[in-house]
Scaffold this motif. Structure first.
Motif, PDB file in Angstrom:
ATOM      1  N   THR A 212     -12.262   0.261 -33.188  1.00  9.58           N
ATOM      2  CA  THR A 212     -12.586  -0.768 -34.179  1.00  9.58           C
ATOM      3  C   THR A 212     -12.719  -2.143 -33.525  1.00  9.58           C
ATOM      4  O   THR A 212     -13.252  -3.055 -34.146  1.00  9.58           O
ATOM      5  CB  THR A 212     -11.520  -0.846 -35.288  1.00  9.58           C
ATOM      6  OG1 THR A 212     -10.228  -1.019 -34.703  1.00  9.58           O
ATOM      7  CG2 THR A 212     -11.531   0.426 -36.134  1.00  9.58           C
ATOM      8  N   THR A 213     -12.239  -2.283 -32.314  1.00  8.55           N
ATOM      9  CA  THR A 213     -12.487  -3.478 -31.513  1.00  8.55           C
ATOM     10  C   THR A 213     -13.299  -3.026 -30.306  1.00  8.55           C
ATOM     11  O   THR A 213     -12.788  -2.320 -29.429  1.00  8.55           O
ATOM     12  CB  THR A 213     -11.182  -4.148 -31.070  1.00  8.55           C
ATOM     13  OG1 THR A 213     -10.461  -4.579 -32.227  1.00  8.55           O
ATOM     14  CG2 THR A 213     -11.467  -5.363 -30.185  1.00  8.55           C
ATOM     15  N   VAL A 214     -14.579  -3.397 -30.287  1.00 12.03           N
ATOM     16  CA  VAL A 214     -15.487  -2.885 -29.260  1.00 12.03           C
ATOM     17  C   VAL A 214     -15.765  -3.895 -28.155  1.00 12.03           C
ATOM     18  O   VAL A 214     -16.287  -3.538 -27.103  1.00 12.03           O
ATOM     19  CB  VAL A 214     -16.808  -2.409 -29.893  1.00 12.03           C
ATOM     20  CG1 VAL A 214     -16.557  -1.215 -30.810  1.00 12.03           C
ATOM     21  CG2 VAL A 214     -17.515  -3.530 -30.654  1.00 12.03           C
ATOM     22  N   ARG A 215     -15.459  -5.161 -28.395  1.00 11.05           N
ATOM     23  CA  ARG A 215     -15.536  -6.194 -27.364  1.00 11.05           C
ATOM     24  C   ARG A 215     -14.269  -7.022 -27.458  1.00 11.05           C
ATOM     25  O   ARG A 215     -13.985  -7.565 -28.529  1.00 11.05           O
ATOM     26  CB  ARG A 215     -16.770  -7.107 -27.538  1.00 11.05           C
ATOM     27  CG  ARG A 215     -18.081  -6.397 -27.509  1.00 11.05           C
ATOM     28  CD  ARG A 215     -18.430  -5.791 -26.144  1.00 11.05           C
ATOM     29  NE  ARG A 215     -19.744  -5.159 -26.226  1.00 11.05           N
ATOM     30  CZ  ARG A 215     -19.962  -3.902 -26.623  1.00 11.05           C
ATOM     31  NH1 ARG A 215     -18.942  -3.134 -26.964  1.00 11.05           N
ATOM     32  NH2 ARG A 215     -21.187  -3.422 -26.675  1.00 11.05           N
ATOM     33  N   PRO A 216     -13.490  -7.096 -26.387  1.00  8.36           N
ATOM     34  CA  PRO A 216     -13.736  -6.479 -25.103  1.00  8.36           C
ATOM     35  C   PRO A 216     -13.718  -4.943 -25.200  1.00  8.36           C
ATOM     36  O   PRO A 216     -12.968  -4.375 -26.010  1.00  8.36           O
ATOM     37  CB  PRO A 216     -12.575  -6.980 -24.234  1.00  8.36           C
ATOM     38  CG  PRO A 216     -11.999  -8.145 -24.949  1.00  8.36           C
ATOM     39  CD  PRO A 216     -12.245  -7.912 -26.396  1.00  8.36           C
ATOM     40  N   PHE A 217     -14.523  -4.296 -24.369  1.00 10.13           N
ATOM     41  CA  PHE A 217     -14.590  -2.840 -24.336  1.00 10.13           C
ATOM     42  C   PHE A 217     -13.350  -2.307 -23.639  1.00 10.13           C
ATOM     43  O   PHE A 217     -12.957  -2.809 -22.574  1.00 10.13           O
ATOM     44  CB  PHE A 217     -15.854  -2.401 -23.598  1.00 10.13           C
ATOM     45  CG  PHE A 217     -16.108  -0.916 -23.642  1.00 10.13           C
ATOM     46  CD1 PHE A 217     -16.785  -0.355 -24.715  1.00 10.13           C
ATOM     47  CD2 PHE A 217     -15.675  -0.102 -22.607  1.00 10.13           C
ATOM     48  CE1 PHE A 217     -17.027   1.007 -24.748  1.00 10.13           C
ATOM     49  CE2 PHE A 217     -15.909   1.257 -22.640  1.00 10.13           C
ATOM     50  CZ  PHE A 217     -16.591   1.821 -23.712  1.00 10.13           C
ATOM     51  N   ASP A 218     -12.732  -1.282 -24.218  1.00  8.17           N
ATOM     52  CA  ASP A 218     -11.483  -0.742 -23.686  1.00  8.17           C
ATOM     53  C   ASP A 218     -11.774   0.219 -22.534  1.00  8.17           C
ATOM     54  O   ASP A 218     -11.703   1.436 -22.674  1.00  8.17           O
ATOM     55  CB  ASP A 218     -10.708  -0.037 -24.801  1.00  8.17           C
ATOM     56  CG  ASP A 218      -9.334   0.444 -24.344  1.00  8.17           C
ATOM     57  OD1 ASP A 218      -8.917   0.081 -23.230  1.00  8.17           O
ATOM     58  OD2 ASP A 218      -8.691   1.193 -25.109  1.00  8.17           O
ATOM     59  N   ALA A 219     -12.075  -0.352 -21.378  1.00 10.09           N
ATOM     60  CA  ALA A 219     -12.387   0.461 -20.206  1.00 10.09           C
ATOM     61  C   ALA A 219     -11.199   1.322 -19.790  1.00 10.09           C
ATOM     62  O   ALA A 219     -11.355   2.498 -19.430  1.00 10.09           O
ATOM     63  CB  ALA A 219     -12.816  -0.443 -19.047  1.00 10.09           C
ATOM     64  N   ALA A 220      -9.992   0.747 -19.847  1.00 14.84           N
ATOM     65  CA  ALA A 220      -8.802   1.499 -19.451  1.00 14.84           C
ATOM     66  C   ALA A 220      -8.573   2.685 -20.379  1.00 14.84           C
ATOM     67  O   ALA A 220      -8.192   3.772 -19.935  1.00 14.84           O
ATOM     68  CB  ALA A 220      -7.588   0.578 -19.445  1.00 14.84           C
ATOM     69  N   GLY A 221      -8.800   2.483 -21.684  1.00  7.37           N
ATOM     70  CA  GLY A 221      -8.621   3.569 -22.626  1.00  7.37           C
ATOM     71  C   GLY A 221      -9.595   4.702 -22.399  1.00  7.37           C
ATOM     72  O   GLY A 221      -9.242   5.883 -22.496  1.00  7.37           O
ATOM     73  N   LEU A 222     -10.844   4.364 -22.092  1.00  5.80           N
ATOM     74  CA  LEU A 222     -11.840   5.397 -21.819  1.00  5.80           C
ATOM     75  C   LEU A 222     -11.501   6.133 -20.526  1.00  5.80           C
ATOM     76  O   LEU A 222     -11.601   7.368 -20.454  1.00  5.80           O
ATOM     77  CB  LEU A 222     -13.232   4.779 -21.731  1.00  5.80           C
ATOM     78  CG  LEU A 222     -14.371   5.757 -21.434  1.00  5.80           C
ATOM     79  CD1 LEU A 222     -14.462   6.842 -22.504  1.00  5.80           C
ATOM     80  CD2 LEU A 222     -15.697   5.015 -21.320  1.00  5.80           C
ATOM     81  N   ARG A 223     -11.101   5.415 -19.503  1.00  9.26           N
ATOM     82  CA  ARG A 223     -10.743   6.049 -18.232  1.00  9.26           C
ATOM     83  C   ARG A 223      -9.562   6.995 -18.400  1.00  9.26           C
ATOM     84  O   ARG A 223      -9.533   8.082 -17.809  1.00  9.26           O
ATOM     85  CB  ARG A 223     -10.409   4.984 -17.187  1.00  9.26           C
ATOM     86  CG  ARG A 223     -11.616   4.234 -16.654  1.00  9.26           C
ATOM     87  CD  ARG A 223     -11.192   3.152 -15.661  1.00  9.26           C
ATOM     88  NE  ARG A 223     -10.550   3.713 -14.498  1.00  9.26           N
ATOM     89  CZ  ARG A 223     -11.189   4.188 -13.425  1.00  9.26           C
ATOM     90  NH1 ARG A 223     -12.506   4.175 -13.405  1.00  9.26           N
ATOM     91  NH2 ARG A 223     -10.523   4.675 -12.387  1.00  9.26           N
ATOM     92  N   ALA A 224      -8.600   6.605 -19.207  1.00  9.00           N
ATOM     93  CA  ALA A 224      -7.426   7.451 -19.425  1.00  9.00           C
ATOM     94  C   ALA A 224      -7.790   8.730 -20.162  1.00  9.00           C
ATOM     95  O   ALA A 224      -7.182   9.789 -19.930  1.00  9.00           O
ATOM     96  CB  ALA A 224      -6.364   6.675 -20.200  1.00  9.00           C
ATOM     97  N   ALA A 225      -8.771   8.656 -21.048  1.00 13.07           N
ATOM     98  CA  ALA A 225      -9.159   9.833 -21.831  1.00 13.07           C
ATOM     99  C   ALA A 225     -10.070  10.771 -21.056  1.00 13.07           C
ATOM    100  O   ALA A 225     -10.079  11.983 -21.295  1.00 13.07           O
ATOM    101  CB  ALA A 225      -9.865   9.391 -23.111  1.00 13.07           C
ATOM    102  N   ALA A 226     -10.849  10.239 -20.116  1.00 14.22           N
ATOM    103  CA  ALA A 226     -11.765  11.056 -19.324  1.00 14.22           C
ATOM    104  C   ALA A 226     -10.986  11.849 -18.279  1.00 14.22           C
ATOM    105  O   ALA A 226      -9.981  11.384 -17.740  1.00 14.22           O
ATOM    106  CB  ALA A 226     -12.807  10.174 -18.651  1.00 14.22           C
ATOM    107  N   ASP A 227     -11.469  13.042 -17.963  1.00 17.15           N
ATOM    108  CA  ASP A 227     -10.807  13.916 -16.996  1.00 17.15           C
ATOM    109  C   ASP A 227     -10.902  13.300 -15.596  1.00 17.15           C
ATOM    110  O   ASP A 227     -12.005  13.207 -15.030  1.00 17.15           O
ATOM    111  CB  ASP A 227     -11.479  15.289 -17.008  1.00 17.15           C
ATOM    112  CG  ASP A 227     -10.790  16.285 -16.083  1.00 17.15           C
ATOM    113  OD1 ASP A 227      -9.772  15.910 -15.458  1.00 17.15           O
ATOM    114  OD2 ASP A 227     -11.265  17.428 -15.990  1.00 17.15           O
ATOM    115  N   PRO A 228      -9.787  12.875 -15.004  1.00 17.66           N
ATOM    116  CA  PRO A 228      -9.855  12.246 -13.681  1.00 17.66           C
ATOM    117  C   PRO A 228     -10.135  13.238 -12.560  1.00 17.66           C
ATOM    118  O   PRO A 228     -10.486  12.846 -11.451  1.00 17.66           O
ATOM    119  CB  PRO A 228      -8.470  11.616 -13.519  1.00 17.66           C
ATOM    120  CG  PRO A 228      -7.574  12.476 -14.348  1.00 17.66           C
ATOM    121  CD  PRO A 228      -8.407  12.931 -15.516  1.00 17.66           C
ATOM    122  N   ALA A 229      -9.974  14.545 -12.839  1.00 15.81           N
ATOM    123  CA  ALA A 229     -10.112  15.557 -11.790  1.00 15.81           C
ATOM    124  C   ALA A 229     -11.528  16.111 -11.685  1.00 15.81           C
ATOM    125  O   ALA A 229     -11.841  16.827 -10.745  1.00 15.81           O
ATOM    126  CB  ALA A 229      -9.132  16.696 -12.047  1.00 15.81           C
ATOM    127  N   GLY A 230     -12.379  15.800 -12.653  1.00 12.04           N
ATOM    128  CA  GLY A 230     -13.721  16.359 -12.623  1.00 12.04           C
ATOM    129  C   GLY A 230     -14.729  15.409 -13.222  1.00 12.04           C
ATOM    130  O   GLY A 230     -14.450  14.245 -13.472  1.00 12.04           O
TER     131      GLY A 230
END
Length: 302
Positions: A212-230
């Motif tokens: 619901t808050t798109v700017r600033p974009f939550d880069a850390a949140g997206l990185r945490a949700a994405a699979d870091p191993a693949g």
């Protein structure tokens, strides 16, 4: 349930009582909701008439005096038509305020293309320092409006919509919220797109993030949700121009292999009025359209 615009008028009228620094500037649209507030605070509720450039100019001038202006009209009249004033009277002057829009991308189809603004967030992205909130429910709109009104001298855009999710979620004006977890990809649902995304991804092994808050974009949140191993598969579902946030998602994952699909309103103008649901379906943003596009995207990697 009241609408986001109705909640905006009632909440902002109360905020005028609580905070003498706040002022409301209107351009004829929405004046009925502030009739009582205008009687109580004639010096802080200003209607400039159908003059959208003046709307922004007056707001910037009030900000220069130390007030916190809240400006409201349709998104196409608030961001697109007076864009030069937004750029200069707030950005160049170095002052803050709250722009609160209505109409969204196509909330009022019979109003025609003059009252549609799928490119508003993308346009604000050309400027520096704007916080952008996109609530998906009137309760969320109230929380984010209160947050914006008290945000010091920040520049804030609150994008209200006739579209609303059935239930509110806890929001705090910061990052994304995880609603489902899965290992098959990440789907980011923005504001009023959430219910359609949840329906479209039912039974799929994907993580669903709510934004619901798109700017600033939550880069850390997206990185945490994405699979870091693949390799990460990410789908952004936004209620405005398709691809508006893809640059920010790509930057967030630039050091990882990833694929990205940006879903939203297409660039082609729909020249028949129709109804809101018909516009959603035409842009592939109803549950059926989203299901097809999301599953097709995820299957392509396999």
């Amino acid at each position: 349930m009241d609408t986001m615009r109705e909640r905006f008028a009632s909440v902002t009228s109360r905020l005028l009582e609580e905070d003498p620094r706040l002022a409301v500037v209107l351009a004829d649209i929405g004046t009925a909701g502030f009739a009582e507030a205008a009687q109580r605070h004639p010096d802080r509720v200003v209607n400039v008439g159908i003059r959208e450039q003046l709307l922004i100019g007056v707001g910037g001038g009030l900000a220069l005096t130390g007030l916190r202006p809240i400006l409201h009209t349709f998104a196409s009249f608030l961001v697109e038509r007076p864009f030069e004033q937004v750029k200069l009277d707030f950005g160049h002057q170095g002052v803050g305020g709250v722009l609160v829009s209505a109409g969204g991308s196509y909330d009022w189809p019979s109003g025609g293309f003059t009252h549609m603004s799928p490119g508003d967030v993308a346009l604000l992205d050309t400027l520096d320092g704007w916080t952008v909130h996109v609530p998906g429910h009137p309760d969320e709109a109230e929380t984010l409006l209160r947050h914006a009104a008290s945000a010091g001298d920040d520049k804030v855009y609150v994008r209200l919509s006739a579209q609303a999710n059935r239930a509110p979620r806890a929001v705090d004006g910061t990052g994304f919220r995880t609603l489902r977890e899965g290992r098959g990809g990440v789907v980011v649902a923005v504001g009023p797109m959430l219910d359609h995304v949840l329906a479209a991804t039912e039974g799929l092994e994907v993580t669903v993030l709510y934004a619901t808050t798109v700017r600033p974009f939550d880069a850390a949140g997206l990185r945490a949700a994405a699979d870091p191993a693949g390799s990460a598969d990410v789908v952004l579902v936004e209620p405005y121009l398709a691809g508006t946030s893809t640059r920010f998602a790509n930057e967030a994952l630039e050091d990882r292999p990833h694929r990205l699909l940006g879903l939203g309103v297409g660039r082609q103008e729909l020249r028949r009025y129709g109804q809101l649901d018909e516009h959603l379906a035409a842009h592939g943003l109803d549950p059926h359209g989203l299901r097809e596009r999301i599953t097709g995207f995820l299957a392509a990697r396999r």
